[in-house]
Design an enzyme around this catalytic site. Sequence first.
Site, short mmCIF file in Angstrom:
data_model
loop_
_atom_site.label_atom_id
_atom_site.label_comp_id
_atom_site.label_asym_id
_atom_site.label_seq_id
_atom_site.Cartn_x
_atom_site.Cartn_y
_atom_site.Cartn_z
N ASP A 1 -0.18 1.88 -5.72
CA ASP A 1 -1.20 1.30 -6.33
C ASP A 1 -1.00 0.77 -7.73
OD1 ASP A 1 -3.09 1.91 -4.00
OD2 ASP A 1 -2.06 3.84 -4.24
N LYS B 1 0.91 -1.28 -0.20
CA LYS B 1 0.10 -0.23 0.12
C LYS B 1 0.98 1.32 0.09
CE LYS B 1 -3.44 2.08 2.90
NZ LYS B 1 -4.08 3.02 2.02
N LYS C 1 7.71 1.23 1.49
CA LYS C 1 8.30 0.43 0.41
C LYS C 1 9.78 1.12 0.10
CE LYS C 1 5.00 0.75 -2.42
NZ LYS C 1 4.21 1.15 -1.82
N LYS D 1 7.21 9.76 -8.60
CA LYS D 1 7.97 11.01 -7.53
C LYS D 1 9.43 10.92 -7.59
CE LYS D 1 5.95 9.60 -3.85
NZ LYS D 1 5.05 8.37 -3.99
#
Lengths: 373, 263
Positions: free
Chosen positions: B126, B10, B15, B41
């Site tokens: 996602d 999520k 991560k 990003k």
Amino acid sequence: MPLKKEKEPLIMHPRPSSIVAALYTLRDLDTDVVILHGPPGCSFKHARLLEEDGMRVVTTSLDESGFVFGGHDVLVEVLEKVIERFNPRRIGIVGTCASMIIGEELHEAVTQVQPDVPVIEVEVHAGYRDNTKGVVMALESALASGIISEAEFERQKALLKEATMVEKRHGAASKEYLEPNRGDLKYKVAGRLLELIKQGKKGLNILNAKKETAFMFADINLAVAEVAQKLNAGSNIINMANLDDNVGLPKNRRNALEIKGDLKEKGFKIHHIIGGLDEYPVAGNTADRIIGEKYKDYDFAVISGVPHALPMDNIKNMELFSITNGPRQVVPLKEMGHTHVVVEIDLHPKTLGVSHIVESEFGATLRELAKDA
Amino acid sequence: MPKQIAIYGKGGIGKSSTASNVAAACADEGYRVTIIGCDPKSDSSITLLRGRRIPTIMDLMREGIDIREEDIVFNGYKGVKCVEIGGPEPGIGCAGRGIIVAISLLKKISSAIEDTDLVIYDVPGDIVCGGFVAPVKKGLVNEAYVLTSGEYMPLYAANNICKGLARLEMTLNGVICNSRGALNEEKIVSEFSKEIGSQLLAFIPKDVLVQTCERDGFSVIENAPDSDIAAVYRKLARSIMGKRDGKIPVPLDDKRLRELTRI
């Protein structure tokens, strides 16, 4: 620091699509059925035309929900149906903008269905600057499936590079915007050409056409030879043609043979073979060399097909009669110094699904005017 | 062939922190490591580069640069090779297509994903479209890991990811718990791992040191090498590098998932 390429200028007029280029290449590779993985209308006009050449084109008809949920299942379904319905010996699967943007993997469907016949997968969309990219991608895939040899692949790649350069120098990719133009009046240009032939002027009659378009462009060269014969000036005309049947993909060789057969039957003698039907980007150089050696002092030249691929060096002092099928090719040809530019509008569609020379408007005009000469 | 892994989970679950600390820990052990940031990003490798931002593949492509390997692959902590794919600002264009294009380019021009011991794909949380699984679909990932906490929503996301992996016939090689301090967290994630046919590889306790080091542009491995949390990452790194066979996960139904988080 990274090397910055010179940014290529924006080109605003519509140009040939790489998806369509991949479709035509698959046809040249004797593919029986091609599945377009994308929306039903994508490449419709050409998909339909290619059916005249015996290749079936079907679509997975992706719709709004296909864009959102992916099109894997329907691709599998269509692939299975194609195998059942057409029993093809060779299948192509071609991407479209929509399916490539959402990340469809053509290979997954092939892995799932496991057809017994070779499948050429081309993950192409129409967003490439040069449509030749679609040809290269199709050939890469054909090479990977063992359908063409490494040598043929390299040969094609070199030709495509040249074709791209030809378009950049004097063709569809040479300017930010090219105005479409119908060219000079066929009646007037044919009249002037007859006048020169009658005066006993010496002329070059050059066919340098792209693939099957030669079926109609050859008719123009044939008409020139015929009217010269009629006016007892046959010996003043030198014929050159890119009709070598020993090079290229299967279809191109076949077509070269068919056109040569028709020409021979009509008593047309080709003095110089300048290359194969797929060698139109470089055959002009061969013609240029021959002209430099033997025909520098000739008075006029008729060039049909891709006239802008012929270097101007040895023909710049001749009166040039150029026949193209691109309305956007008129302005660049005039700028190069071609005196008369004639457009055979909608030529390409008429050369699909044929195995004999097709009558051209300019050829017909020339023959008609010669009746009264 | 190098070990090629992707860490899923999520958004915001940690991560990138896990990926960069595992990368640094593996580099400490002498492995050659490559980390590919797949998030628009482009912040996956920043703590391996002392806070420096590197040019992204998509930025260079947009500028019309003839991209060579040295333009996009940068050496970070102990020689970890760092690549950022980059992509558009939120709300415009198509980040998924960016990943597809960049992955294809990387495959073509870079030896950093082949001539190495470990490649880590740090993928966005996602998986909103086909592009986000491009590394898996293009055959560049052979092991997948799922990162989650013991809370319901991150587990729900982890379970969903397992659905995706199962559909892609991709094996899951382990679950990592990044603790948020929930009740019975280790037990819940451990049970979840078992039930989906996998195992809990590491329990990473919540430690403010991770944030502190990141803010300064470092991994804990580099800036706090002797800390307890660094030891946890080292253990995880060894566990990942150790031989292990993955299994295609069997996702749970939502009812069972809800029960599980009530333990």
